[in-house]
Design an enzyme around this catalytic site. Structure first.
Site, PDB file in Angstrom:
ATOM      1  N   HIS B  44       0.825  -1.206   0.000  1.00 42.01           N
ATOM      2  CA  HIS B  44       0.000   0.000   0.000  1.00 42.01           C
ATOM      3  C   HIS B  44       0.860   1.257   0.000  1.00 42.01           C
ATOM      4  O   HIS B  44       1.242   1.752   1.065  1.00 42.01           O
ATOM      5  CB  HIS B  44      -0.909  -0.007   1.228  1.00 42.01           C
ATOM      6  N   HIS B 275      -4.006   3.399  -3.514  1.00 43.26           N
ATOM      7  CA  HIS B 275      -4.126   2.941  -2.127  1.00 43.26           C
ATOM      8  C   HIS B 275      -3.380   1.632  -1.872  1.00 43.26           C
ATOM      9  O   HIS B 275      -2.565   1.558  -0.956  1.00 43.26           O
ATOM     10  CB  HIS B 275      -5.609   2.757  -1.758  1.00 43.26           C
ATOM     11  N   GLU B 422     -17.768  -3.031  24.881  1.00 49.91           N
ATOM     12  CA  GLU B 422     -16.948  -4.228  25.032  1.00 49.91           C
ATOM     13  C   GLU B 422     -15.725  -4.174  24.120  1.00 49.91           C
ATOM     14  O   GLU B 422     -14.625  -4.567  24.509  1.00 49.91           O
ATOM     15  CB  GLU B 422     -17.781  -5.478  24.698  1.00 49.91           C
ATOM     16  N   HIS B 484     -28.652 -13.562  25.143  1.00 50.61           N
ATOM     17  CA  HIS B 484     -27.665 -13.424  26.206  1.00 50.61           C
ATOM     18  C   HIS B 484     -27.013 -14.751  26.577  1.00 50.61           C
ATOM     19  O   HIS B 484     -26.083 -14.766  27.387  1.00 50.61           O
ATOM     20  CB  HIS B 484     -28.318 -12.813  27.455  1.00 50.61           C
TER      21      HIS B 484
END
Lengths: 675, 675
Positions: B44, B275, B422, B484
C-alpha cells in the site's frame, strides 16, 4: 393517498388525544410492566416505565400497525433497540389486542413455553419486528429497514410503500460502536423516515452515565447528518411535536427524550437499581398510589383499554386503505414477486445453465471471481437481489455488471456501498431481510467476520436468509499477513447454530453455493472464498442439474476398488488433496478424495450417505485453518493437515510450503497413517 | 524536568527544522515506500506517501524514541492505526537506525522470514508498539496506552512517566464502530496526551469517501470532548503548529490532515488506485522526477540520513536524561516492580492460602462471585492489577473491595468504568498491557465476547497477558434468553490460537484460574464464569498448593477399580457429572469424572497424562454449549450432552431440564452407550 395520522391533522375516527388519555395509556404500560416483572421475579422495569409516555404518544398519534394483520407490508416498523425493556413491547401488543399476546403471556413473562422472552425474540410473537437485546443491534437493524423502505418505495411508489421506522434506544445502544456505523450510514443515505427516540435517562447499570461517558449525543448525531431535538419525555405534547417535526425533516431524526428511569416508582425512580430488578411489593403499591392506578395486578380499566383499542382500529383502517391501493396498483404482481419467497425453480434453472457453461469452459479463477460470475446469472434471475460490500467491492467481487449504487439522491439502485463498517453492514442486511421485499448479500474479508459476528449471530438466531460473501479465506491471501488471514474464523462460524458455512473448491461449487444461498428461506449462508485462482475440479461430464454442494460433502474422486485412505478437504485445499492422491497412486496407495464444502449440509444427510462418502479407511482432513470442528469427521487416530497457529506475511505459495499444506505433506501423512 | 522538544523551544543539539529539511525527510519515506512495494509487487503506497510530511514533522520536532533502547518506558508511543501503511513505519525505523530494520528488511518487504510484514506485527521488529491492520484497532489500543500513561503518572510522577501517544489513522479507522467507543472513552477520561493525526485524504478502496460517508468528523470528535484542528497535511509549519497546540490542550486531539493520497506519484496521486497496489516502474520514475529524488532504489542520500539521525540522537538524549531521573527517584523500586513480569512466587503463595480457606469453607457461590473472592486476594498481592467492566460491574463481580475508580480528575485509581463498550474495553486493555506497568482485566457477559472478538484476537496474536472475565456463561443465566445465552462462544474462543479459555467448576478452580491468569506472560486468559451458584467440589483434603486447573483436566472422581465410563465436564456441568456418577454407581456402573476447565492447558500435557485422565472406557462430554471442540477428546461413538441450538428464556432449572442437561439424562446416555 397517505392515511398516516399526525399530530396536526388526526384522521377521521381518531379522537384528538388529550394529555390525560395518554397518561392513562402510559400508566397501563407501567402497571403491566411492574406486575409482570414482579411475577417473574426477574426483568427490567426501568425502561418501560420511563419510556411509557413516549410509547403512548407514538402509538396513539403516529404509528400504524394492524394487530389483525401483523405482517402487512406497509405497516410502520417499531424497533425496541433497548431490548431489555421488552415489557414495553409486550404491554403495548397486549393492549393493542395482538391475538397471541393475551394476559397469560404477560403473567408468565420470562417463563418456559411462553412468547414473552426476556428480550424480544423475532418469530416468538406477532409484531416483534426484530430480535433485540445485544445493545446497538436494534438501531443498526432499523437502518436496514428504513433503507429497504426507501428502496422499495423507489421501485414502486407511495401507494404501496410509504411508512416510517421508529426506534427506541437507550444509552447503551448509543455507546456501542455499532451505533456510529448506523448513524453515519443513515445520515449519509438521508433516511428521513428513520426516527430514533433515545431514552435519555442518564442511568446505566453501573450508575450515572457520568461514570463512563460525556459525549454530547445531539452534537454527535448532528455531525452525522441527523436532525436532532430534545424533549421532556414525560410531556406528551412536546413528544408529539418532536415526532411531527421529525417526520417532516428529510434527515433521519434523533429525539432525545429526557426521562426518569422507572418513572412512577416513587422511592426507586431515577436510580440504577430500578433498571434490571423487580420493584418489590411495597414499591409497587407505592407506585400504584403515585400513578393513581388503583387496579389489581394485570387489570386494565375499560377506559385505558378503549384508548389502545382505538389505536388498533386506526391501524386497521390504514391497512384496509392500503389493501385497496394495492389491488388498484399496476405493479401489484411485481410487488408481490418481491415480497414472496425466492423462486426456486427459476433460480435452479438459471444456475444449472450457468454450471453447464462452467463445466464446459473449466475456468481457473479465484472462487471470489467465480462468485461474481455466479452473481451475473443469479442477479439477472432475481429481481430483488441487493448487493454490497464493506468498502471492498473490487476485492470481494460483489458487484455484478448491471448493478447500480443506491444513493441518497436515488434509491432505485441495487448495490450498497456500506463503507468500512462490517458490523453496520451485517445489521443493515438483517434489517433489509426483515423488512421484506429485498434479498441482501454483502462482502468483506473472512478475517473480519469477527467484526460483524454479533449481527451474523442475529441472522442465525432469527433465521434470516442473508448471504455473507467472505473472501480472502485463508493464508492463501498471502502478503497481508496474520491480521488478515483467517485461521480460526471458519471453525468459529461453523460453531454457530443455524448458519450454513460454505467453502467451495472451484467455480462449479461456488455456483452451487449461490444457488443454495438464493433458495434459502430460514438460514443465513456464509461463503468462504479464495483470493487465489483455483482450477475447475468437477468432472466435465457431471450432470449440471445436480447440485452436489447441497449434499455438504461428496466423493470427488471415487476409486474403483477399495480405498486405503480418505482425503477430505474444502475450498482451495481440494486441489491439494487431488494432487496428493495422484502422488499416492503412483506408490500403489489408493486414496478417495472427498470435497466437503458445507459441514452443516453434510450433517443433515442420512448416516448411510455419510458412511458411503467417508468410508472406513483412515482419514486425513485438509484445510488451511485450525482442526477444531473437523473431529466430527475424524477419529482420534486420524490425521489433519492444516494450521495450528496464526499465519504469516509472505506470498501464498511460500506460506503453503512453510505450514506444510502441500500435496507432498499430505502424501507423507497418509504413508505414516498407514504404516 | 521535561526534555521533550517542541516547536517553539527546540532542545539543545537539535538543529531548527527547515521546510526543505522536512520535505527531504518525507521524500525518503516516499522513496523507500515506492521501492519496497514495487519489489514486493504488493502493498500500500498511498498512505505512507500521503502522510510522509506529517510523519517527518512529528518525528523531527516532537516524538522521542531511542532506537538503541526501543523499550525505554517513557518513550513516546507511535501507533500506525492505518496499518496497511506499514512502509511508513518501516521506512522511519530504518531511517532512525533501528538495528533490526536494515535495508534488506525493506528490500524484502512482505517476504517470508523478514520482519517487514504486510501490516505491522508487534514483536516482529523493535519499536512496533502494537499490531495494526484490522481498522480502528490502533486508535482504540492507543486509548489504553494513553490511559496507562496517565495512571502510571499518577502513581509515580512526571520524572518517571511523562510521554505522549501519537496515532496515525485513516478514514477506515474513523468509520469503524470501535472508533466511537475509543473517542467517547478518551474524551470522557480527558486523555490530553493522545494525539490522533487523521489522514483526511477523501479516498477509500471503493473510491471517494463520498460513496459511503458524510460525517463531519471534526464536529463528531468535538462532540466527544476532543480538541480538533484541520491542517494542510503537506505544510510542515501548519502541521507543527497543530501538533504543538494539541500538546497544550487538556483534551485528546484530532488533527485532520488534509492530504493527497500517494502524494508525489504525478499520474496516480489522489485516486483510489494508489491505495493498495504498486505504482509500476514508469510511475515510480515519474515520481522520482516530481519529488526531485534522483537517487537509486533504496538509496538514501547522506543529507536525509543525517536529518533522521539527528532525531534518533535527540531521542537518545531524552532517554539518557530519563535514566538519570530514574536513578535519582525515590520510587524506582516500586516503578520497576510495576514494569516487571508478575511475581509468580508471591502470587502463588497468596493464592494457595486463599484456596486453603476455600477448601475449608466450601462455599456454594457462583463462579463469578468466586472470581471476586479470588480478586480480593490477588489484587492485594499485585500492585499493578487494573480491573474494569463494560458497565456490568455488579454482574461481572469485577470490582474488589479496595478498588477505586479511575476518573479524568484522578487517575490514581485502579478500576475502570469502560461503559457499554466491550470492543473499546478489550482494545484499551491491549493498550494498557502494551504500555507496560499495569495488568488489565475486564468483564462483560460471555455472549458479548462476540462484540470484542477482533480485539481478543489481537491479544492472542500479540501474546498479551490480558484477562477477560466473561460471566453468565451458559443457559444457566436463565431468563434473559437466547441473545444473552452463549452456546457457541466457548467453542469459538477455544478455536482461537494462543488464548487460554478456562471454565472453572467451583470456587477452587476459579481461584486456580486466576492464579494462572495472573502469572501468564505471553497468553491472554478468558474465563467463563457462571451466574448461578455452584458447590465446592474439590475434596477438602486436597493439597492447596497444587493447582489442578494448570493441568487443564484432571480426575475429580477416580474409581478404585476399572471404570465403565468416563464423564468429562466443565464449569457448572461438573456438578451434574458427579450426580450422574452417583446415579450410575447405584446401578453398579462405575463412572470416572473428569473436570476439564481448560482444554488448551490439557493439550499441553504429555500424552501419558492425558491417557491416564481420559482412560479407555467410553466417554461422555457434558457442557451446556455446542459439541464443537469436544471431539478432540471424544471419538465418533462417544456421546455428548449439551446444546445443539440456541437457548431460551426461562428460569435456569427449567432450561437445564428442557435441554436435557441433567444427571438423569447423562446416566441414561451412559447406559445407552454401554448397551
Amino acid at each position: 393517498m397517505n392515511t398516516h395520522v399526525n399530530v396536526s391533522a388526526p384522521a377521521a375516527g381518531t379522537a384528538p388525544a388529550t394529555k390525560a388519555d395518554e397518561r392513562l395509556m402510559a400508566n397501563a404500560i407501567r402497571a403491566l410492566t411492574m406486575d409482570a416483572v414482579e411475577a417473574a421475579n426477574s426483568g427490567h422495569p426501568g425502561m418501560p416505565m420511563g419510556m411509557a409516555d413516549v410509547a403512548a404518544v407514538l402509538f396513539n398519534r403516529f404509528l400504524n400497525v394492524d394487530p389483525a394483520a401483523p405482517d402487512w407490508p406497509d405497516r410502520d416498523r417499531f424497533v425496541l433497540s433497548a431490548g431489555h425493556g421488552s415489557m414495553l413491547l409486550y404491554s403495548v401488543h397486549h393492549l393493542l389486542g395482538y391475538a397471541d399476546m393475551d394476559i397469560d403471556q404477560l403473567r408468565n413473562f420470562r417463563q418456559d413455553g411462553f412468547r414473552t422472552a426476556g428480550h424480544p425474540e423475532y418469530g416468538h410473537a406477532a409484531g416483534i419486528e426484530t430480535t433485540t437485546g445485544p445493545l446497538g443491534q436494534g438501531i443498526a437493524t432499523a437502518v436496514g429497514m428504513a433503507l429497504a423502505e426507501r428502496m422499495m418505495n423507489a421501485r414502486f411508489d407511495d401507494d404501496l410503500v410509504d411508512h416510517h421506522t421508529y426506534v427506541m434506544a437507550g444509552d447503551g445502544c448509543l455507546m456501542e460502536g455499532i451505533s456510529h456505523e448506523a448513524a453515519d450510514m443513515a445520515g449519509h443515505l438521508k433516511l428521513g423516515r428513520l426516527i430514533v427516540m433515545w431514552d435519555d435517562n442518564g442511568i446505566t447499570i453501573d450508575g450515572s452515565t457520568d461514570l463512563s461517558t460525556s459525549t454530547d449525543q445531539a452534537a454527535r448525531f448532528a455531525a452525522c447528518g441527523w436532525h436532532v431535538t430534545k424533549v421532556d419525555g414525560h410531556d406528551p405534547e412536546a413528544i408529539a411535536q418532536a415526532i411531527a417535526e421529525a417526520r417532516q425533516d428529510p434527515r433521519p431524526s434523533l429525539i432525545a427524550c429526557r426521562t426518569v428511569i422507572g418513572y412512577g416508582a416513587p422511592n426507586k425512580q431515577g436510580g440504577s437499581g430500578v433498571h434490571g430488578a423487580p420493584l418489590g411489593a411495597d414499591e409497587i403499591a407505592a407506585a400504584r398510589k403515585e400513578l393513581g392506578w388503583p387496579h389489581a395486578a394485570f387489570d386494565i380499566p375499560a377506559e385505558a383499554a378503549a384508548l389502545w383499542c382505538a389505536v388498533a382500529e386506526r391501524g386497521a383502517e390504514a391497512r384496509t386503505a392500503w389493501e385497496g391501493r394495492r389491488k388498484a396498483h399496476p405493479d401489484t404482481a411485481a410487488f408481490d414477486r418481491h415480497m414472496a419467497a425466492p423462486e426456486a425453480c427459476r433460480i435452479g434453472k438459471a444456475m444449472a445453465e450457468h454450471r453447464r457453461a462452467l463445466l464446459k469452459d473449466r475456468p481457473k479463477v479465484a472462487t471470489r471471481k467465480a462468485s461474481e460470475m455466479a452473481l451475473e446469472t443469479l442477479n439477472a434471475a432475481m429481481p430483488n437481489s441487493v448487493g454490497g460490500s464493506a468498502d471492498l467491492t473490487g476485492s470481494n467481487n460483489t458487484r455484478s455488471s448491471k448493478m447500480r449504487p443506491v444513493t441518497a439522491e436515488d434509491y432505485s439502485g441495487d448495490y450498497i456501498h456500506y463503507g468500512i463498517r462490517e458490523h453496520g453492514m451485517a445489521a443493515a442486511m438483517n434489517g433489509i431481510a426483515l423488512h421484506g421485499g429485498l434479498r441482501p448479500y454483502g462482502g468483506t474479508f473472512l478475517a473480519f467476520a469477527d467484526y460483524c459476528r454479533p449481527s451474523i449471530r442475529l441472522s442465525a438466531l432469527m433465521g434470516l436468509p442473508v448471504t455473507y460473501v467472505m473472501t480472502h479465506d485463508s493464508i492463501g491471501l498471502g502478503e497481508d499477513g496474520p491480521t488478515h488471514q483467517p485461521v480460526e474464523q471458519i471453525a468459529s462460524l461453523r460453531a454457530m447454530p443455524n448458519l450454513d458455512v460454505i467453502r467451495p473448491a472451484d467455480a462449479v461449487e461456488t455456483a452451487e453455493a449461490w444457488e443454495l444461498a438464493a433458495r434459502s428461506t430460514a438460514t443465513p449462508t456464509l461463503m468462504c472464498l479464495s483470493r487465489q485462482n483455483l482450477p475447475t475440479l468437477r468432472d466435465a461430464d457431471h450432470d449440471a442439474s445436480q447440485n452436489l454442494t447441497a449434499l455438504g460433502a461428496y466423493l470427488l474422486r471415487r476409486p474403483e476398488g477399495a480405498r486405503d485412505v480418505t482425503l477430505i478437504a474444502t475450498g482451495s485445499e481440494v486441489e491439494i488433496a487431488l494432487a496428493a492422491a495422484d502422488l499416492l497412486e503412483a506408490e500403489g496407495i489408493t486414496a478417495a478424495v472427498v470435497s466437503a464444502p458445507c459441514f452443516e449440509a453434510f450433517e443433515r444427510q442420512d448416516c448411510r450417505y455419510r458412511r458411503t462418502v467417508l468410508g472406513d479407511a483412515p482419514r486425513i482432513g485438509i484445510e488451511a485453518a485450525v482442526r477444531q470442528g473437523w473431529d466430527r469427521m475424524l477419529d482420534r487416530e486420524d490425521a489433519f493437515v492444516g494450521m495450528t497457529g496464526f499465519g504469516a506475511s509472505a506470498p501464498a505459495p511460500a506460506l503453503y510450503a512453510r505450514f506444510g499444506i502441500t500435496a507432498e505433506n499430505v502424501a507423507k501423512t497418509a504413508r505414516e497413517l498407514l504404516a
